[in-house]
Design a protein around this motif. Sequence first.
Motif, short mmCIF file in Angstrom:
data_model
loop_
_atom_site.label_atom_id
_atom_site.label_comp_id
_atom_site.label_asym_id
_atom_site.label_seq_id
_atom_site.Cartn_x
_atom_site.Cartn_y
_atom_site.Cartn_z
N MET A 243 31.70 -20.30 4.19
CA MET A 243 31.86 -20.90 2.87
C MET A 243 30.50 -20.99 2.18
N GLY A 244 30.46 -20.61 0.93
CA GLY A 244 29.18 -20.58 0.21
C GLY A 244 28.62 -21.95 -0.04
N PHE A 245 29.46 -22.86 -0.48
CA PHE A 245 29.02 -24.22 -0.76
C PHE A 245 28.42 -24.85 0.50
N HIS A 269 22.71 -26.07 -8.60
CA HIS A 269 24.13 -26.24 -8.31
C HIS A 269 24.36 -27.47 -7.43
N SER A 271 25.93 -27.87 -4.78
CA SER A 271 25.78 -27.69 -3.34
C SER A 271 24.33 -27.88 -2.90
N GLU A 315 17.58 -21.33 -8.17
CA GLU A 315 18.64 -20.33 -8.11
C GLU A 315 18.14 -19.05 -8.78
N SER A 319 24.45 -20.49 -13.27
CA SER A 319 25.81 -20.16 -13.71
C SER A 319 26.23 -20.88 -14.97
N ASP A 344 18.58 -19.54 -4.14
CA ASP A 344 20.03 -19.39 -4.07
C ASP A 344 20.44 -18.24 -4.98
N ALA A 346 23.47 -16.95 -5.35
CA ALA A 346 24.93 -16.88 -5.43
C ALA A 346 25.39 -15.95 -6.56
N MET A 374 19.18 -17.28 0.09
CA MET A 374 20.56 -17.70 0.33
C MET A 374 21.42 -17.03 -0.71
N THR A 376 25.91 -16.01 -1.77
CA THR A 376 27.31 -16.14 -1.39
C THR A 376 28.00 -14.78 -1.53
N LYS A 379 31.10 -13.95 -5.15
CA LYS A 379 31.00 -13.45 -6.51
C LYS A 379 31.07 -11.93 -6.52
N GLY A 385 32.46 -16.93 1.54
CA GLY A 385 31.39 -17.20 2.49
C GLY A 385 30.01 -17.07 1.89
C1 PLP Z 1 24.45 -21.43 -7.19
C2 PLP Z 1 25.63 -21.59 -6.32
N1 PLP Z 1 25.48 -21.84 -5.00
C3 PLP Z 1 26.53 -21.96 -4.19
C4 PLP Z 1 27.83 -21.87 -4.65
C5 PLP Z 1 28.97 -22.09 -3.73
O1 PLP Z 1 29.59 -20.93 -3.39
P1 PLP Z 1 31.10 -20.81 -2.94
O2 PLP Z 1 31.91 -20.88 -4.19
O3 PLP Z 1 31.15 -19.50 -2.29
O4 PLP Z 1 31.43 -21.92 -2.01
C6 PLP Z 1 28.04 -21.59 -5.99
C7 PLP Z 1 29.41 -21.45 -6.49
O5 PLP Z 1 29.83 -21.62 -7.53
C8 PLP Z 1 26.92 -21.46 -6.85
O6 PLP Z 1 27.09 -21.23 -8.15
#
Ligand code: PLP
Lengths: 545, 76
Positions: A243-245, A269, A271, A315, A319, A344, A346, A374, A376, A379, A385
């Motif tokens: 899981m990404g988060f 983000h 997380s 990041e 987003s 990050d 992601a 890091m 994910t 996307k 993950g």
């Molecule tokens: C910058 C960032 N990190 C981590 C995540 C978490 O990823 P996941 O949606 O795969 O759990 C996101 C998701 O939106 C994100 O935008």
Amino acid sequence: MAAMVENGSVVDFKITSKNNVRECNGKPVNLLNGKVNHENNGYVKSAPSKNGVIKPKVQQGISPMDWAPFDTNRGSFEQCSLLTTALTLLGLYVLMFLGFVNQLLFRPKVATEKNREGYAPLYNPFEQFYSRYVYRRVAHCFNRPICSAPAAEITLLERESKDYNWSFRFTGRKLRCLNLGSYNYLGLSPELGSAPAVAAAVRRYGLATGSPRAELGTTRLHHELEETTAQFLGVEAAIVFGMGFATNTLSLPGLLGPGTLALSDENNHASLILGLRLARATVRVFRHNDVRDLERLASRARAEGHWRKIIIVIEGVYSMEGSVAPLAAIVALKKKLGLYLYLDEAHSIGAMGPRGRGVCDYSGVRPQDVDVLMGTFTKSFGAAGGYVAGSAALINSLRAHGHAHSYAHAMAPPVAAQVLWAMRALDTPLGQQRVRALRENTRYFRGRLQQMGVVTYGHPESPVVPLLVYSFSKMMGTVERLTARGIATVGVGFPATPLSKARIRFCLSAAHTRAQLDACLAALQDVVDELGLRYSRRAPAQPLR
Amino acid sequence: MTTVEKTQKKKQNFFSYWYMRYEMATEMYMVEPWEKVVVHALFAVVFLLFWYFNSAIVISGISRLRNTSTHVEEIL
Ligand SMILES: Cc1ncc(COP(=O)(O)O)c(C=O)c1O
């Protein structure tokens, strides 16, 4: 990089060497740091001093960074006029007032718990009020149910509400819409050919491993994926999670602890923020993408001298703002001051850079210069993950101390197979063509929006395009009208954005054809004309071909 | 459609369009009808109060200032 090396008159070679070798993935190449003209530039004194006494000399010792050779562009954040802000805030005030009157006169149509006297309230009263009387009114623009794969087009299930969004009912109709709401940057949806590999993984390993990685959850696919990820990113090793988060929230506590200082971007983000809190690290927040503010915080922290580690947490692509981190500048600062960097990716991995390797690739930074990479798989790779990549020592430490490897369920084998397939597909000519298509779509779309005279935030190359509408009503009006014209996008408002900065977010994809984008832009043009969304006070750019 | 009807329709469109823009600017677009009535009434009250204040106090004050000739006599 080249510019940095050229003017890097490195006088304090011996002094920095130990620090840098330890802190930059053990690669001595990183010694060539920025412009360092002073003999004692603070590295010597910054060793933990137990009594916390800071000699004034140390503070003077850190020479200011010369930002001239670097791109320190924060991204475009055009200010709106004072009138717009005032009207938006006034509108919100009126909304809240009406909510208050509403609450006085009518019972909210929600489930209420009985016999709760003496218990602490379960919910924050303001949050409850806000979600019932502000958020509810626009709830039909959010969390819209879909019933197809989120490819270039998407099928929405139409729903209606007869009681002002307290409850919804499906009408049974389906709306086929152009999808500008999914983070499907490369358009790698399953029908493109991953199905055989994924099916084979299910047959061979099952749908789930039923165990964490550290116990019985590791399959050959996981090893293969980790190796491929490390190769893909150009670093020594990688570790993957389901899981990404959780990758952020469970890895940060494994890397940091009390006594470490995290310099965190203000738009990070949730997380990352949660991970830093769980790690019990001290957090100081710098202005979004502002390297000078970061430098100020970092050199002050260096001068304080009692931090075990100082880590910059940023990041790649943000987003909500659509901005791109000025990575080359931050890496130079990090090297100069001997800090760590947690990046990050992601939203940038797969989507940015000439080879789709993320912002490192885009800004010409060697991936080894970032301590923790890091990202994910949710996307660009169309799976689930996340990964952490970096030096072998880092990854081994994460396997031992990160909580996800030993306690969280392993990534499902079919998901691993999908990611593997996507990562390999990205390196084929077709995959590279997708990366280019995304870049061209991004430039085209952003260019046309600029001509339209609307305010968009962020970097011209970022595939996330926020269009500012400021107020909730305009956000709702825009989303409704675009849906009626067959365009599915996402509106975002408080609490995901600042109070008076509601926006529409377009996520571009390599799967969008030029005709589809043109259709979207034509629909948008109508809506912009109708609702008066031309807030930009800049001169329009030259017309695009 | 006669030309009279056409212009009527145009006028109607014009008013409904700008009413929508007004609703957008004041966030009235997303509230329930009775809430709109409350807020419009509030706005109307405030507007009328200002109107009264302007006509009763401000304008009469200014006109008294303009009509008075005391300062002229003082100079003479
Ligand atoms: C910058 C960032 N990190 C981590 C995540 C978490 O990823 P996941 O949606 O795969 O759990 C996101 C998701 O939106 C994100 O935008």
